[in-house]
Design an enzyme around this catalytic site. Structure first.
Site, PDB file in Angstrom:
ATOM      1  N   SER A 112      45.233  50.952  35.984  1.00 15.10           N
ATOM      2  CA  SER A 112      46.473  49.709  35.205  1.00 15.10           C
ATOM      3  C   SER A 112      45.561  48.364  34.880  1.00 15.10           C
ATOM      4  O   SER A 112      44.169  48.555  35.168  1.00 15.10           O
ATOM      5  CB  SER A 112      46.848  49.374  36.643  1.00 15.10           C
ATOM      6  N   GLU A 152      45.093  44.857  33.235  1.00 17.60           N
ATOM      7  CA  GLU A 152      45.966  43.299  33.226  1.00 17.60           C
ATOM      8  C   GLU A 152      45.564  42.226  31.987  1.00 17.60           C
ATOM      9  O   GLU A 152      44.449  42.488  31.582  1.00 17.60           O
ATOM     10  CB  GLU A 152      45.550  42.589  34.675  1.00 17.60           C
ATOM     11  N   ASP A 183      48.609  29.027  42.339  1.00 23.95           N
ATOM     12  CA  ASP A 183      47.677  27.898  42.317  1.00 23.95           C
ATOM     13  C   ASP A 183      47.753  26.041  41.725  1.00 23.95           C
ATOM     14  O   ASP A 183      49.217  26.357  40.662  1.00 23.95           O
ATOM     15  CB  ASP A 183      45.856  28.369  41.501  1.00 23.95           C
ATOM     16  N   HIS A 235      42.743  48.003  38.944  1.00 22.11           N
ATOM     17  CA  HIS A 235      42.667  47.606  38.540  1.00 22.11           C
ATOM     18  C   HIS A 235      42.350  46.915  37.641  1.00 22.11           C
ATOM     19  O   HIS A 235      41.448  46.868  38.079  1.00 22.11           O
ATOM     20  CB  HIS A 235      44.496  47.055  39.161  1.00 22.11           C
TER      21      HIS A 235
END
Ligand SMILES: Cc1cc2nc3c(=O)[nH]c(=O)nc-3n(C[C@H](O)[C@H](O)[C@H](O)COP(=O)(O)OP(=O)(O)OC[C@H]3O[C@@H](n4cnc5c(N)ncnc54)[C@H](O)[C@@H]3O)c2cc1C
Length: 313
Positions: free
Chosen positions: A30, A32, A124, A283
Site C-alpha cells: 500500500s 501513502e 500531533d 506500507h
C-alpha cells in the site's frame, strides 16, 4: 515467535546471494501520499499514483495535515482517487482541534463519497514541542476516534503502531495497551511508524502477539534519501536513525542519483529481511514520489499487472 519451515527456507535463501533472486512476488503493498498544495504538486502526485497503480496496491492512503490544516485537500484527493481509479482509497483523520461532531461529519462525507477505509489517528499538537490537548468536545485519543467512526458506518479502519514506542507512552507495556484499545474498539490493522531495523520490527511483532493483540501489523517503510529531513520527522515520533545511515549518505549531498541508489539499497535490504521473517504486506511512505517505492517493490518480485493498470486508468 515460532518459525515455520517455509520461513526457515526463506531465511536461508535471504542469506544466500543474490539476495533478490526469484522472489515470488507474493506480497501486497500500500502507498501513502500527502495532499498536494499547488497544481505542480498535484501533477507530481498523480504521476506517482499512475506509476504505482499497475502494481495493484491493496490500498492507497492520503494524510491529514497537522491540526486538520489539510481537511479540504485531503478530502479532495481521496475523493478523486475513489472517483477516478479502482484502487481502494483510505483517508487519514485525526482528533486535533475539532469536536466529535465535526470529525464525524467529515467521516460521513467520506462514506457518502464511497470511501470505506479510514486511517484513524490522534494526531500531533499543531505547534511542535507542545503536548497534545484534546478539543473540549473532541475525541481524547485514537481509540475513542475508532469507536466514533464505527458508530457512523462499518468503515475498514487502520491505526498507528510504534515499533520503537510512542514518545508519549510511559513504557512499552502502556504503548501496547493503547494499541490493544484501538484494535478492541474496532480497528482492523495497525500500520507502523517507520523504523530502520528489521529486528526492532520483529521484536515489536512478538510483543504484540504476546500482549494478545490479534491484528495484522503492517510495517511502514520510509525510503530515505534525505537524512536531515528524516531526522526531523524521527525526532517527533520516537524512531531512531542509526549512525550508519549518516555515514552511508556522507558526501552525497550534491549527488542526487547516487543518493537515490543508496536509499533504494537500504530500504530494499530491510524489506528483504522483513520478507524473510514472514512479512507479506508493506506500507510505503512515498512522499509523493514513485520511483524509490517502485524499485523496492520490483526487487520484492512485484510486476505491473495489466488488469490493475486498466482499472486504475
Ligand atoms: C501510519 C501512520 C500514519 C500517520 N498519519 C498521520 C496523519 O495523516 N496526520 C497526522 O497529523 N499524524 C499522522 N501520524 C502521526 C500520529 O498522529 C502521531 O504519532 C500522534 O502523536 C499519535 O497518534 P496515534 O493515533 O498513535 O495516537 P494514540 O493511539 O491515541 O496514542 C498516542 C499516545 O498517547 C497515549 N495514550 C492514548 N490514550 C491514552 C490513555 N487513555 N491513557 C494513557 N495514555 C494514552 C498512547 O500510549 C500513545 O503514547 C501517523 C502515524 C502513523 C504511524
Amino acid at each position: 515467535m515460532s518459525v515455520s519451515i517455509a520461513q526457515m527456507e526463506e531465511a536461508r535463501r535471504a542469506l544466500d546471494a543474490p539476495l533478490f533472486a526469484d522472489l515470488a512476488g507474493d506480497c501486497q503493498v500500500s502507498f501513502e501520499f500527502f495532499p498536494p498544495k499547488t497544481e505542480k504538486m498535484e501533477e507530481t502526485l498523480w504521476n506517482a499514483i499512475e506509476t504505482l497503480a499497475p502494481l495493484g496496491p491493496r490500498f492507497v492512503s492520503v494524510t491529514y495535515g497537522a491540526g486538520g490544516s489539510t481537511r479540504e485537500r485531503t478530502h479532495a484527493t481521496v475523493a478523486r482517487i475513489a472517483r477516478e481509479t479502482a484502487i481502494p482509497a483510505a483517508a487519514h483523520l485525526t482528533c486535533v482541534d475539532a469536536s466529535r461532531d465535526e470529525i464525524l461529519d467529515v467521516a460521513r462525507e467520506y462514506w457518502a463519497a464511497g470511501v470505506r477505509h479510514i486511517v484513524a489517528l490522534r494526531g500531533d499538537p499543531p505547534r511542535e514541542g507542545e503536548k497534545f490537548q484534546a478539543h473540549p468536545d473532541g475525541f481524547e485519543n485514537a481509540a475513542a476516534l475508532v469507536a466514533g467512526l464505527k458508530s457512523v458506518a462499518p468503515f475498514e479502519i487502520s491505526v498507528a503502531a510504534y515499533p520503537e514506542c510512542h514518545p508519549d507512552s510511559t513504557d512499552v507495556a502502556a504503548d501496547l495497551d493503547n494499541l490493544k484499545r484501538k484494535i478492541d474498539a474496532g480497528a482492523n490493522r495497525a500500520i507502523s511508524q517507520f523504523f530502520f531495523s528489521a529486528d526492532a520490527f520483529f521484536r515489536f511483532r512478538d510483543a504484540v502477539e504476546a500482549a494478545g493483540i490479534d491484528a495484522e501489523i503492517v510495517p511502514g517503510i520510509l525510503p530515505v534519501s534525505n537524512v536531515a529531513q528524516t531526522r526531523k520527522f524521527a525526532g517527533m515520533c520516537g524512531a531512531a536513525i542509526p549512525a550508519w545511515m549518516d555515514r552511508l549518505f556522507e558526501g552525497l549531498d550534491d549527488r542526487p542519483a547516487a543518493r537515490q541508489l543508496v536509499a533504494a539499497t537500504i530500504a530494499a535490504e530491510m524489506c528483504r529481511k522483513l520478507y524473510a521473517g514472514g512479512v507479506r504486506h508493506f506500507h510505503f511512505y512515498t512522499l509523493n514520489r514513485a520511483e524509490l517505492s517502485y524499485a523496492i517493490c520490483h526487487l520484492l518480485g512485484l510486476r505491473p499487472n495489466p488488469a490493475a493498470a486498466e482499472k486504475a486508468a
